[in-house]
Scaffold this motif. Structure first.
Motif, PDB file in Angstrom:
ATOM      1  N   LEU A  78      18.271  -0.838 -10.489  1.00 27.00           N
ATOM      2  CA  LEU A  78      17.636  -0.483 -11.752  1.00 27.00           C
ATOM      3  C   LEU A  78      16.433  -1.398 -12.019  1.00 27.00           C
ATOM      4  O   LEU A  78      15.352  -0.929 -12.395  1.00 27.00           O
ATOM      5  N   ALA A  79      16.606  -2.687 -11.807  1.00 26.99           N
ATOM      6  CA  ALA A  79      15.510  -3.645 -11.995  1.00 26.99           C
ATOM      7  C   ALA A  79      14.375  -3.372 -11.009  1.00 26.99           C
ATOM      8  O   ALA A  79      13.196  -3.433 -11.367  1.00 26.99           O
ATOM      9  N   MET A  80      14.728  -3.039  -9.769  1.00 27.79           N
ATOM     10  CA  MET A  80      13.725  -2.737  -8.748  1.00 27.79           C
ATOM     11  C   MET A  80      12.921  -1.494  -9.135  1.00 27.79           C
ATOM     12  O   MET A  80      11.697  -1.479  -9.042  1.00 27.79           O
ATOM     13  N   ARG A  81      13.599  -0.465  -9.585  1.00 27.99           N
ATOM     14  CA  ARG A  81      12.905   0.768  -9.968  1.00 27.99           C
ATOM     15  C   ARG A  81      12.008   0.543 -11.180  1.00 27.99           C
ATOM     16  O   ARG A  81      10.947   1.142 -11.289  1.00 27.99           O
ATOM     17  N   GLN A  82      12.439  -0.289 -12.105  1.00 26.57           N
ATOM     18  CA  GLN A  82      11.604  -0.603 -13.272  1.00 26.57           C
ATOM     19  C   GLN A  82      10.330  -1.313 -12.839  1.00 26.57           C
ATOM     20  O   GLN A  82       9.241  -1.007 -13.326  1.00 26.57           O
ATOM     21  N   THR A  83      10.457  -2.245 -11.911  1.00 27.75           N
ATOM     22  CA  THR A  83       9.288  -2.956 -11.410  1.00 27.75           C
ATOM     23  C   THR A  83       8.346  -2.004 -10.680  1.00 27.75           C
ATOM     24  O   THR A  83       7.132  -2.041 -10.891  1.00 27.75           O
ATOM     25  N   LEU A  84       8.895  -1.130  -9.839  1.00 24.20           N
ATOM     26  CA  LEU A  84       8.070  -0.155  -9.131  1.00 24.20           C
ATOM     27  C   LEU A  84       7.412   0.814 -10.109  1.00 24.20           C
ATOM     28  O   LEU A  84       6.267   1.214  -9.927  1.00 24.20           O
ATOM     29  N   SER A  85       8.102   1.150 -11.179  1.00 22.93           N
ATOM     30  CA  SER A  85       7.536   2.008 -12.222  1.00 22.93           C
ATOM     31  C   SER A  85       6.327   1.337 -12.869  1.00 22.93           C
ATOM     32  O   SER A  85       5.322   1.991 -13.163  1.00 22.93           O
ATOM     33  N   ASN A  86       6.412   0.029 -13.087  1.00 24.60           N
ATOM     34  CA  ASN A  86       5.271  -0.711 -13.634  1.00 24.60           C
ATOM     35  C   ASN A  86       4.089  -0.683 -12.662  1.00 24.60           C
ATOM     36  O   ASN A  86       2.940  -0.545 -13.083  1.00 24.60           O
ATOM     37  N   TYR A  87       4.363  -0.826 -11.377  1.00 24.60           N
ATOM     38  CA  TYR A  87       3.300  -0.738 -10.381  1.00 24.60           C
ATOM     39  C   TYR A  87       2.638   0.640 -10.456  1.00 24.60           C
ATOM     40  O   TYR A  87       1.418   0.756 -10.385  1.00 24.60           O
ATOM     41  N   ARG A  88       3.443   1.693 -10.576  1.00 24.14           N
ATOM     42  CA  ARG A  88       2.890   3.054 -10.656  1.00 24.14           C
ATOM     43  C   ARG A  88       2.059   3.236 -11.919  1.00 24.14           C
ATOM     44  O   ARG A  88       1.011   3.872 -11.890  1.00 24.14           O
ATOM     45  N   ARG A  89       2.543   2.709 -13.028  1.00 26.73           N
ATOM     46  CA  ARG A  89       1.819   2.855 -14.290  1.00 26.73           C
ATOM     47  C   ARG A  89       0.420   2.253 -14.194  1.00 26.73           C
ATOM     48  O   ARG A  89      -0.538   2.771 -14.743  1.00 26.73           O
ATOM     49  N   TYR A  90       0.305   1.142 -13.496  1.00 34.82           N
ATOM     50  CA  TYR A  90      -1.000   0.496 -13.346  1.00 34.82           C
ATOM     51  C   TYR A  90      -1.702   0.918 -12.046  1.00 34.82           C
ATOM     52  O   TYR A  90      -2.666   0.285 -11.639  1.00 34.82           O
ATOM     53  N   GLN A  91      -1.189   1.955 -11.422  1.00 35.60           N
ATOM     54  CA  GLN A  91      -1.752   2.520 -10.190  1.00 35.60           C
ATOM     55  C   GLN A  91      -1.946   1.446  -9.128  1.00 35.60           C
ATOM     56  O   GLN A  91      -3.019   1.300  -8.536  1.00 35.60           O
ATOM     57  N   ALA A  92      -0.888   0.690  -8.876  1.00 40.42           N
ATOM     58  CA  ALA A  92      -0.946  -0.390  -7.900  1.00 40.42           C
ATOM     59  C   ALA A  92       0.083  -0.226  -6.785  1.00 40.42           C
ATOM     60  O   ALA A  92       0.280  -1.133  -5.995  1.00 40.42           O
ATOM     61  N   ASP A  93       0.759   0.939  -6.718  1.00 43.30           N
ATOM     62  CA  ASP A  93       1.748   1.162  -5.676  1.00 43.30           C
ATOM     63  C   ASP A  93       1.116   1.934  -4.521  1.00 43.30           C
ATOM     64  O   ASP A  93      -0.027   2.346  -4.593  1.00 43.30           O
ATOM     65  N   GLY A  94       1.871   2.095  -3.467  1.00 42.74           N
ATOM     66  CA  GLY A  94       1.412   2.869  -2.317  1.00 42.74           C
ATOM     67  C   GLY A  94       0.663   2.041  -1.293  1.00 42.74           C
ATOM     68  O   GLY A  94       0.591   0.818  -1.378  1.00 42.74           O
ATOM     69  N   PRO A  95       0.077   2.729  -0.303  1.00 37.91           N
ATOM     70  CA  PRO A  95      -0.630   2.021   0.768  1.00 37.91           C
ATOM     71  C   PRO A  95      -1.905   1.341   0.281  1.00 37.91           C
ATOM     72  O   PRO A  95      -2.594   1.847  -0.596  1.00 37.91           O
ATOM     73  N   ARG A  96      -2.173   0.191   0.872  1.00 36.76           N
ATOM     74  CA  ARG A  96      -3.386  -0.576   0.548  1.00 36.76           C
ATOM     75  C   ARG A  96      -4.045  -1.032   1.832  1.00 36.76           C
ATOM     76  O   ARG A  96      -3.371  -1.331   2.809  1.00 36.76           O
ATOM     77  N   ARG A  97      -5.351  -1.100   1.774  1.00 35.22           N
ATOM     78  CA  ARG A  97      -6.130  -1.705   2.855  1.00 35.22           C
ATOM     79  C   ARG A  97      -6.898  -2.872   2.245  1.00 35.22           C
ATOM     80  O   ARG A  97      -7.646  -2.686   1.298  1.00 35.22           O
ATOM     81  N   ILE A  98      -6.702  -4.040   2.807  1.00 27.80           N
ATOM     82  CA  ILE A  98      -7.318  -5.250   2.275  1.00 27.80           C
ATOM     83  C   ILE A  98      -8.343  -5.758   3.282  1.00 27.80           C
ATOM     84  O   ILE A  98      -8.051  -5.893   4.469  1.00 27.80           O
ATOM     85  N   ALA A  99      -9.540  -6.045   2.795  1.00 26.12           N
ATOM     86  CA  ALA A  99     -10.605  -6.590   3.635  1.00 26.12           C
ATOM     87  C   ALA A  99     -11.073  -7.907   3.040  1.00 26.12           C
ATOM     88  O   ALA A  99     -11.372  -7.984   1.854  1.00 26.12           O
ATOM     89  N   LEU A 100     -11.118  -8.933   3.870  1.00 25.10           N
ATOM     90  CA  LEU A 100     -11.644 -10.230   3.446  1.00 25.10           C
ATOM     91  C   LEU A 100     -13.095 -10.306   3.892  1.00 25.10           C
ATOM     92  O   LEU A 100     -13.389 -10.372   5.084  1.00 25.10           O
ATOM     93  N   THR A 101     -13.999 -10.269   2.931  1.00 24.33           N
ATOM     94  CA  THR A 101     -15.431 -10.326   3.220  1.00 24.33           C
ATOM     95  C   THR A 101     -15.926 -11.751   2.957  1.00 24.33           C
ATOM     96  O   THR A 101     -15.147 -12.619   2.573  1.00 24.33           O
ATOM     97  N   GLU A 102     -17.201 -11.982   3.116  1.00 29.95           N
ATOM     98  CA  GLU A 102     -17.768 -13.312   2.884  1.00 29.95           C
ATOM     99  C   GLU A 102     -17.724 -13.733   1.423  1.00 29.95           C
ATOM    100  O   GLU A 102     -17.635 -14.910   1.122  1.00 29.95           O
ATOM    101  N   ASP A 103     -17.779 -12.768   0.498  1.00 34.55           N
ATOM    102  CA  ASP A 103     -17.835 -13.129  -0.928  1.00 34.55           C
ATOM    103  C   ASP A 103     -16.594 -12.769  -1.731  1.00 34.55           C
ATOM    104  O   ASP A 103     -16.505 -13.128  -2.902  1.00 34.55           O
ATOM    105  N   GLY A 104     -15.620 -12.078  -1.133  1.00 30.71           N
ATOM    106  CA  GLY A 104     -14.418 -11.753  -1.889  1.00 30.71           C
ATOM    107  C   GLY A 104     -13.443 -10.879  -1.126  1.00 30.71           C
ATOM    108  O   GLY A 104     -13.625 -10.584   0.050  1.00 30.71           O
TER     109      GLY A 104
END
Length: 179
Positions: A78-104
């Motif tokens: 239940l706690a896990m699903r609530q946390t994942l729900s918060n990620y979804r609400r802020y559109q932060a769940d799902g696949p991500r691609r991260i790139a480290l560039t020279e400035d950020g």
């Protein structure tokens, strides 16, 4: 948005499995669940003792103990699903691609078609654990996963981040020395 040259590229997927591995509250919830399981276990023992001594089992007490046990076992999920729900609400769940560039750090939220950029100058320090590197500032941390590194040498990520942070902090301090 123009494509920036990245020194490192990583991929990650923010889902239940990822949270189970990285969420620091999850092990605590599991321990609390085990401790709370003692309460319904004691109730079931009391029902068994009553049944053994009188030949009758108080069904209401038995049902409450079983319901409490079911809730207790479901609590971490239940706690896990609530946390994942918060990620979804802020559109932060799902696949991500991260790139480290020279400035950020550029984070592409694939599921939502958004790209976020975080300048190194905004962060105070770099932290690391077995799951990733973290750019930290008060109230925020940017996750750089150690999982799938699709470009660059993962052993060089922390030195690269520390070098970029040091260069940004030095650039911010320079104008004060000139005055």
């Amino acid at each position: 948005m123009e494509e920036k040259t990245a020194a490192f590229r990583m991929e990650m997927d923010v889902n239940e499995a990822y949270l189970r591995e990285t969420w620091e509250f999850y092990p605590k919830a599991r321990r609390v669940t085990r401790l709370l399981a003692l309460v319904p276990a004691a109730g079931l023992l009391a029902v068994g003792f009553t049944w053994a001594s009188t030949g009758e089992a108080p069904m209401g007490f038995l049902m409450v103990a079983l319901l409490f046990l079911a809730f207790d076992l479901y609590l971490p999920r239940l706690a896990m699903r609530q946390t994942l729900s918060n990620y979804r609400r802020y559109q932060a769940d799902g696949p991500r691609r991260i790139a480290l560039t020279e400035d950020g750090v550029e984070t592409e939220l694939v599921k939502y078609g958004k790209t976020l950029f975080h300048a190194y100058a905004d962060f105070d320090r770099v932290e690391e654990d077995s799951h990733g590197w973290y750019l930290i500032r008060p109230g925020q941390r940017v996750v750089i996963p150690k999982g799938k590194c699709t470009q660059g040498d993962p052993d060089q990520v922390r030195p690269f981040l520390e070098e970029r942070l040091a260069a940004c902090h030095a650039a911010l301090e320079e104008p004060e020395e000139d005055e």
